[in-house]
Design a protein around this motif. Structure first.
Motif, PDB file in Angstrom:
ATOM      1  N   GLU A  98       0.845  -1.167   0.177  1.00  0.00           N
ATOM      2  CA  GLU A  98       0.091  -0.118  -0.138  1.00  0.00           C
ATOM      3  C   GLU A  98       0.897   1.297  -0.027  1.00  0.00           C
ATOM      4  O   GLU A  98       0.456   2.282  -0.970  1.00  0.00           O
ATOM      5  N   SER A  99       2.009   1.160   0.720  1.00  0.00           N
ATOM      6  CA  SER A  99       2.850   2.339   0.779  1.00  0.00           C
ATOM      7  C   SER A  99       3.321   2.734  -0.698  1.00  0.00           C
ATOM      8  O   SER A  99       3.764   3.958  -0.845  1.00  0.00           O
ATOM      9  N   VAL A 119       2.163   1.840  -3.515  1.00  0.00           N
ATOM     10  CA  VAL A 119       1.030   2.283  -4.424  1.00  0.00           C
ATOM     11  C   VAL A 119       0.700   3.563  -3.999  1.00  0.00           C
ATOM     12  O   VAL A 119       0.803   4.666  -5.164  1.00  0.00           O
ATOM     13  N   GLN A 120       0.856   4.066  -2.915  1.00  0.00           N
ATOM     14  CA  GLN A 120       0.462   5.429  -2.638  1.00  0.00           C
ATOM     15  C   GLN A 120       1.749   6.379  -3.187  1.00  0.00           C
ATOM     16  O   GLN A 120       1.478   7.486  -3.637  1.00  0.00           O
ATOM     17  N   ASP A 121       2.848   6.094  -2.874  1.00  0.00           N
ATOM     18  CA  ASP A 121       4.161   6.861  -3.322  1.00  0.00           C
ATOM     19  C   ASP A 121       4.366   6.895  -4.818  1.00  0.00           C
ATOM     20  O   ASP A 121       4.598   7.996  -5.314  1.00  0.00           O
ATOM     21  N   SER A 122       3.614   5.849  -5.481  1.00  0.00           N
ATOM     22  CA  SER A 122       3.876   6.113  -6.983  1.00  0.00           C
ATOM     23  C   SER A 122       2.885   6.196  -7.723  1.00  0.00           C
ATOM     24  O   SER A 122       2.885   6.841  -8.591  1.00  0.00           O
ATOM     25  N   GLY A 123       1.622   6.130  -7.284  1.00  0.00           N
ATOM     26  CA  GLY A 123       0.244   6.750  -7.761  1.00  0.00           C
ATOM     27  C   GLY A 123       0.184   5.341  -9.039  1.00  0.00           C
ATOM     28  O   GLY A 123      -0.869   5.863  -9.730  1.00  0.00           O
ATOM     29  N   VAL A 124       0.508   4.306  -8.798  1.00  0.00           N
ATOM     30  CA  VAL A 124       0.125   3.255  -9.807  1.00  0.00           C
ATOM     31  C   VAL A 124      -0.225   1.974  -8.944  1.00  0.00           C
ATOM     32  O   VAL A 124       0.154   1.726  -8.092  1.00  0.00           O
ATOM     33  N   PRO A 125      -1.426   1.384  -9.679  1.00  0.00           N
ATOM     34  CA  PRO A 125      -1.986   0.442  -8.770  1.00  0.00           C
ATOM     35  C   PRO A 125      -0.909  -0.802  -8.678  1.00  0.00           C
ATOM     36  O   PRO A 125      -0.974  -1.769  -7.966  1.00  0.00           O
ATOM     37  N   ASN A 126      -0.132  -1.020  -9.951  1.00  0.00           N
ATOM     38  CA  ASN A 126       0.480  -2.422 -10.031  1.00  0.00           C
ATOM     39  C   ASN A 126       1.920  -1.821  -9.595  1.00  0.00           C
ATOM     40  O   ASN A 126       2.708  -1.250  -9.617  1.00  0.00           O
ATOM     41  N   ALA A 127       2.089  -2.435  -8.188  1.00  0.00           N
ATOM     42  CA  ALA A 127       3.130  -2.449  -7.159  1.00  0.00           C
ATOM     43  C   ALA A 127       4.480  -2.786  -8.016  1.00  0.00           C
ATOM     44  O   ALA A 127       5.499  -2.284  -7.634  1.00  0.00           O
ATOM     45  N   VAL A 128       4.338  -3.792  -8.953  1.00  0.00           N
ATOM     46  CA  VAL A 128       5.558  -4.381  -9.516  1.00  0.00           C
ATOM     47  C   VAL A 128       6.218  -3.340 -10.306  1.00  0.00           C
ATOM     48  O   VAL A 128       7.379  -2.912 -10.444  1.00  0.00           O
ATOM     49  N   SER A 129       5.535  -2.772 -11.256  1.00  0.00           N
ATOM     50  CA  SER A 129       5.997  -1.636 -12.134  1.00  0.00           C
ATOM     51  C   SER A 129       6.539  -0.408 -11.130  1.00  0.00           C
ATOM     52  O   SER A 129       7.417   0.408 -11.521  1.00  0.00           O
ATOM     53  N   ALA A 130       5.969   0.000 -10.199  1.00  0.00           N
ATOM     54  CA  ALA A 130       6.322   0.869  -9.542  1.00  0.00           C
ATOM     55  C   ALA A 130       7.607   0.608  -8.652  1.00  0.00           C
ATOM     56  O   ALA A 130       8.485   1.444  -8.705  1.00  0.00           O
ATOM     57  N   ILE A 131       7.897  -0.580  -8.436  1.00  0.00           N
ATOM     58  CA  ILE A 131       9.107  -0.951  -7.870  1.00  0.00           C
ATOM     59  C   ILE A 131      10.252  -0.877  -8.847  1.00  0.00           C
ATOM     60  O   ILE A 131      11.473  -0.635  -8.804  1.00  0.00           O
ATOM     61  N   ILE A 132      10.005  -1.635 -10.024  1.00  0.00           N
ATOM     62  CA  ILE A 132      10.832  -1.468 -11.116  1.00  0.00           C
ATOM     63  C   ILE A 132      11.261  -0.114 -11.738  1.00  0.00           C
ATOM     64  O   ILE A 132      12.386  -0.067 -12.096  1.00  0.00           O
ATOM     65  N   PHE A 133      10.419   0.789 -11.717  1.00  0.00           N
ATOM     66  CA  PHE A 133      10.465   2.085 -12.490  1.00  0.00           C
ATOM     67  C   PHE A 133      10.614   3.221 -11.363  1.00  0.00           C
ATOM     68  O   PHE A 133      10.784   4.256 -11.922  1.00  0.00           O
ATOM     69  N   ARG A 134      10.551   2.829 -10.207  1.00  0.00           N
ATOM     70  CA  ARG A 134      10.707   3.975  -9.270  1.00  0.00           C
ATOM     71  C   ARG A 134      11.698   3.294  -7.966  1.00  0.00           C
ATOM     72  O   ARG A 134      12.733   4.064  -7.912  1.00  0.00           O
ATOM     73  N   ASN A 135      11.319   2.380  -7.210  1.00  0.00           N
ATOM     74  CA  ASN A 135      12.098   2.050  -6.089  1.00  0.00           C
ATOM     75  C   ASN A 135      13.728   1.261  -6.576  1.00  0.00           C
ATOM     76  O   ASN A 135      14.603   1.681  -5.856  1.00  0.00           O
ATOM     77  N   ARG A 136      13.589   0.759  -7.639  1.00  0.00           N
ATOM     78  CA  ARG A 136      14.515  -0.158  -8.002  1.00  0.00           C
ATOM     79  C   ARG A 136      15.130   0.571  -9.482  1.00  0.00           C
ATOM     80  O   ARG A 136      15.432  -0.343 -10.330  1.00  0.00           O
ATOM     81  N   LEU A 137      14.901   1.895  -9.782  1.00  0.00           N
ATOM     82  CA  LEU A 137      15.177   2.301 -11.016  1.00  0.00           C
ATOM     83  C   LEU A 137      16.682   2.360 -11.535  1.00  0.00           C
ATOM     84  O   LEU A 137      16.794   1.849 -12.784  1.00  0.00           O
ATOM     85  N   TYR A 138      17.702   2.135 -10.486  1.00  0.00           N
ATOM     86  CA  TYR A 138      18.890   1.902 -10.954  1.00  0.00           C
ATOM     87  C   TYR A 138      19.214   0.447 -11.514  1.00  0.00           C
ATOM     88  O   TYR A 138      19.643   0.580 -12.483  1.00  0.00           O
ATOM     89  N   ASP A 139      18.341  -0.590 -10.890  1.00  0.00           N
ATOM     90  CA  ASP A 139      18.514  -1.696 -11.534  1.00  0.00           C
ATOM     91  C   ASP A 139      17.833  -1.775 -13.156  1.00  0.00           C
ATOM     92  O   ASP A 139      18.563  -2.534 -13.855  1.00  0.00           O
ATOM     93  N   THR A 140      16.935  -1.350 -13.012  1.00  0.00           N
ATOM     94  CA  THR A 140      16.269  -1.367 -14.278  1.00  0.00           C
ATOM     95  C   THR A 140      17.067  -0.661 -15.491  1.00  0.00           C
ATOM     96  O   THR A 140      17.024  -1.106 -16.719  1.00  0.00           O
ATOM     97  N   ILE A 141      17.622   0.468 -15.216  1.00  0.00           N
ATOM     98  CA  ILE A 141      18.436   1.244 -16.041  1.00  0.00           C
ATOM     99  C   ILE A 141      19.434   0.303 -16.241  1.00  0.00           C
ATOM    100  O   ILE A 141      20.002  -0.039 -17.957  1.00  0.00           O
TER     101      ILE A 141
END
Length: 219
Positions: free
Chosen positions: A32-33, A35-57
């Motif tokens: 839930e945290s 989803v609230q921080d990213s603004g998207v329901p898909n928490a996996v996308s939020a982690i990939i493109f926000r919380n772990r953006l270094y890895d994705t790059i």
């Protein structure tokens, strides 16, 4: 020097035995945290493109290097004289039907990947699958001509550059408005990164497919 490593290893082991890990706060839902921080329901996308953006790059960079490596390693080989493809009509029809379905799924995952299960990498894989199914039912010269006519190699490089620039801007701390949670235009820069990754993976897969068809005669 060996004794330093041994002492450090023993110390770390003793620390893990003696000092307990902090108890997690179960009153807070991590999903839930996010989803609230990213603004998207898909928490996996939020982690990939926000919380772990270094890895994705670096995942995008590694995929780009893999494509360049395939082209470089096979560049000095003699092109294959025999190209294995489907020739019977039922197989061709089924393969092209599958390509159509895969392409539609890829577009859906790229556009709505931040709202439902999916995302840029899955969308790119679906797009690459569609291209591969078309390749095994069509002329390699025709596929190469379309690849050059639409400047697919250029678009692939442009998508990587734009993705890197947007990712750096996001890591700096600048974000687009999140919008309404659950809306198509929401999540700030995450939907744009989804689409860019999908374009990169699909076009990169197309380049690799053409290289293997030319020098190996099959996918």
């Amino acid at each position: 020097m060996k004794w330093v490593y041994i002492i450090a290893g023993i110390s770390l082991y003793v620390k893990m035995l003696v000092i307990p890990n902090p108890a997690p706060d179960l009153s807070i839902s991590i999903v839930e945290s996010i989803v609230q921080d990213s603004g998207v329901p898909n928490a996996v996308s939020a982690i990939i493109f926000r919380n772990r953006l270094y890895d994705t790059i670096f995942e995008v960079v590694v995929f780009t290097i893999a494509i360049l490596g395939a082209s470089f390693l096979l560049a000095n080989e003699r092109p294959s004289c025999i190209i294995y493809q489907f020739t019977d009509q039922p197989s061709i029809v089924l393969a092209r039907l599958g390509a159509t379905i895969a392409a539609l799924v890829g577009i859906e995952l790229a556009i709505r990947g931040h709202l439902s299960p999916g995302g840029g990498f899955a969308a790119g894989v679906a797009g690459g699958t569609a291209i591969g199914l078309v390749a095994i039912t069509s002329s390699s010269q025709w596929m190469q001509a379309i690849y050059k006519r639409w400047h697919a190699a250029t678009w692939e490089k442009v998508s990587v550059l734009i993705f890197t620039v947007l990712a750096v801007i996001t890591l700096v701390g600048l974000e687009l408005p999140h919008g309404e949670l659950g809306a198509l235009v929401s999540g700030g820069v995450i939907p744009i990164l989804n689409i860019l990754v999908a374009v990169k993976v699909a076009l990169g897969s197309w380049a690799v497919i053409l290289v293997f068809i030319r020098y190996r005669g099959l996918l």
